[in-house]
Write a protein that holds these residues in place. Sequence first.
Motif, short mmCIF file in Angstrom:
data_model
loop_
_atom_site.label_atom_id
_atom_site.label_comp_id
_atom_site.label_asym_id
_atom_site.label_seq_id
_atom_site.Cartn_x
_atom_site.Cartn_y
_atom_site.Cartn_z
N ASN A 170 0.81 -1.21 0.00
CA ASN A 170 0.00 0.00 0.00
C ASN A 170 0.85 1.26 0.00
N LEU A 171 2.08 1.17 0.53
CA LEU A 171 2.97 2.33 0.55
C LEU A 171 3.75 2.50 -0.74
N ASN A 172 4.12 1.39 -1.36
CA ASN A 172 5.02 1.43 -2.53
C ASN A 172 4.38 0.63 -3.65
N LYS A 220 -16.27 -7.74 -1.99
CA LYS A 220 -16.48 -7.66 -0.55
C LYS A 220 -15.67 -6.54 0.08
N ASP A 221 -14.59 -6.12 -0.59
CA ASP A 221 -13.68 -5.09 -0.07
C ASP A 221 -13.12 -5.49 1.29
N LEU A 268 -6.27 -4.10 -2.10
CA LEU A 268 -5.27 -3.05 -1.94
C LEU A 268 -5.95 -1.69 -2.12
N HIS A 269 -5.53 -0.72 -1.35
CA HIS A 269 -6.11 0.62 -1.42
C HIS A 269 -5.00 1.66 -1.46
N ASP A 270 -5.31 2.77 -2.08
CA ASP A 270 -4.35 3.87 -2.06
C ASP A 270 -4.58 4.71 -0.81
N LYS A 271 -3.91 5.83 -0.72
CA LYS A 271 -4.00 6.66 0.49
C LYS A 271 -5.40 7.23 0.69
N GLN A 272 -6.16 7.37 -0.39
CA GLN A 272 -7.52 7.89 -0.27
C GLN A 272 -8.54 6.79 -0.01
N GLY A 273 -8.08 5.53 0.11
CA GLY A 273 -8.98 4.42 0.37
C GLY A 273 -9.60 3.85 -0.88
#
Length: 657
Positions: A81-83, A162-163, A192-197
């Motif tokens: 998620n960070l990289n 399902k997230d 997987l999600h980015d910083k905004q979810g």
Amino acid sequence: MLEMRKHIRKSLSTKLSLDILIIVILVFTLSLGFLYWQSRNIIRQEAIDEASHVLDNTALRVKGQMQELETATRNILWLVNLNHEQDSLLKYSHRIVANHPHVNGCSITMEPDFYPGEDYGFSAYSVRMDNKENPQNDSVVTVREADYDYYNKVWYKKPRQKDTACWVDPFDDYNAGTLSSPEMIASYCAPLHDKQGKFIGVISTDLSLKKLTETITAEHPYEHSYFMMLGADGHYFVHPDTTKVLKQSIFTGTDPREHTDVVTLGYEMTNGRSGQMDVNLDGRHLIVLYRPLEGTQWSVALVCPSNEMLRGYNRLNYILLPLLVIGLLLLVMGCRRIVHHFIQPLGLLARELRQIGDGNYEKPLPPSERTDLIGQLQNSFCQMRRSISQHIRDAEQTKQATEQRTKELEQATLLARQASEQKTQFMQDMSHQIRTPLNIVHGFSQILRDDNEMIPDDEKRQIVETMYVQTNALDYMVSKLLTASLIESHQTISTDDTVRCNELVREAFDNASSLLAPTAEMRLDSHVTDAVTVKTNRHHLLIVLTELLFNALHFTREGSVTMRIDATDDAMLFTVEDTGSGIPADKADFIFEKFTKLDMFTDGLGLGLFLCRRVVQLMGGSLTLDTQYKNGSRFVLQLPHHHDTTHEVSDTEIGNR
């Protein structure tokens, strides 16, 4: 019949026996019935408890593997998620598979439009390539796949819908021409999600269904028992009939009206319940114990044939009738013997007399408390038997003492003969060992005397060097003989010398090399500094280290001879190991005896290791053979510190010395 009734009325013993027998039979039958009923319940419960324990252990093993995948996925999820760089995703995927042996593969797949300019998205995929010959050397292959349609796969769609992280039922993911696992797999998938979810992809970690099956079927409590695992819809994930796996469910071909128990079992397992059921399947009566797997919609069950699981339970039915018959017979015989015991005391004396006639004097006869003639006769007989038994024991002890002395004399004679043979063999061996270097020195001295001017200088130097080596060897053997004669009279050896460990070992290396030209590499592996010292006897310790190195070089034709120095809180350790022929473990004590050799045809007097151990013991240490070392021989010499710690010599002290 009439005569028998008259006999019962007249015979007190027979009448008493019948009365007692009726009461005892009644009590015995009631007690046996109660015990039988209790035993049936206990045996059945113990069998079910044992099978339940096996099922619980299996569920724990399976859950352990699944938790390993879940933990591995969660541990790498935050990095992903960070990289989001593609090279980093390839490394993360490879790391999960390489670091976790139960992981079959890992895929980190991003959304098709995540990377600008790429129409098919990106997927980092790693898979374990099994090495059947050596499973420890399995390889992990990682590839970048950007042109394969992953996005319609269940392992991608389910966590996206399902997230949330979830397990996906086992499936066949093999695709010819691509790097994919040929085995059926179950996957733990997390979104997987980015910083905004925002959802950006899926990480999927694969568990081989084959390895999962091996884990589940590793333990069988009964010969024909087996395990099965069902999915949420009742499909078989694990079953001994592999044709049913992923293709049939527990409800396939089952008529609810005829197989109500099987249908009920299926609903129980698919609804995540625990318990046990008696099921009739394929004409066999089975007992099924089932448990859900926490965190999934799967359920595992242990199927046991009831005739095997309750074998002890059923065996009671075949034991009860013979036990009842035998018990009644024993009761009849016991009652009869008890009654006759009170009215026939003379029969006991008659049997005892027969035993004495047969030579049995040891069995004691209890004295009688009766004061009549029979009691006096029995007590007099007891006294006579005790006297006879005492005389027999005395004679037996005399016989045993004579036999023991005879054995001791035979053993002493054998030891004397062995000592004489050992002495003769030692003298012959010593004569040969001394004569060989003398002959070499004598022969070369004659050559130097008669042909001195004709021999080239190089050859002269070789002759002189050979004579020097042989005289050193001769001097070394004589020194060992003198040391053996002197050391046995000592109780202790002075340990007042302060010795630098590394310096003394180097000198021992030089001495051993001068006695025997090395054919193996000599190594010094010191774990202490040159300043470390130990309080000991320098002369004798040098002799011991030289002898250990000489023996190692003598029996090592190729490879290496290593001297390792270690220091502990209370001892110094000198370890000599080689890559030679080695010493059998059963000879670990034999080689330290005086004048002993494993091979009587090899050079040596058989004194070296005996002297080494004796000298080390007199210095307060120990010398042992490490029987766990299999690449040759390893001797461990341990010397105690005579102070709290070894003395660290400063640079100033070294300069002053």
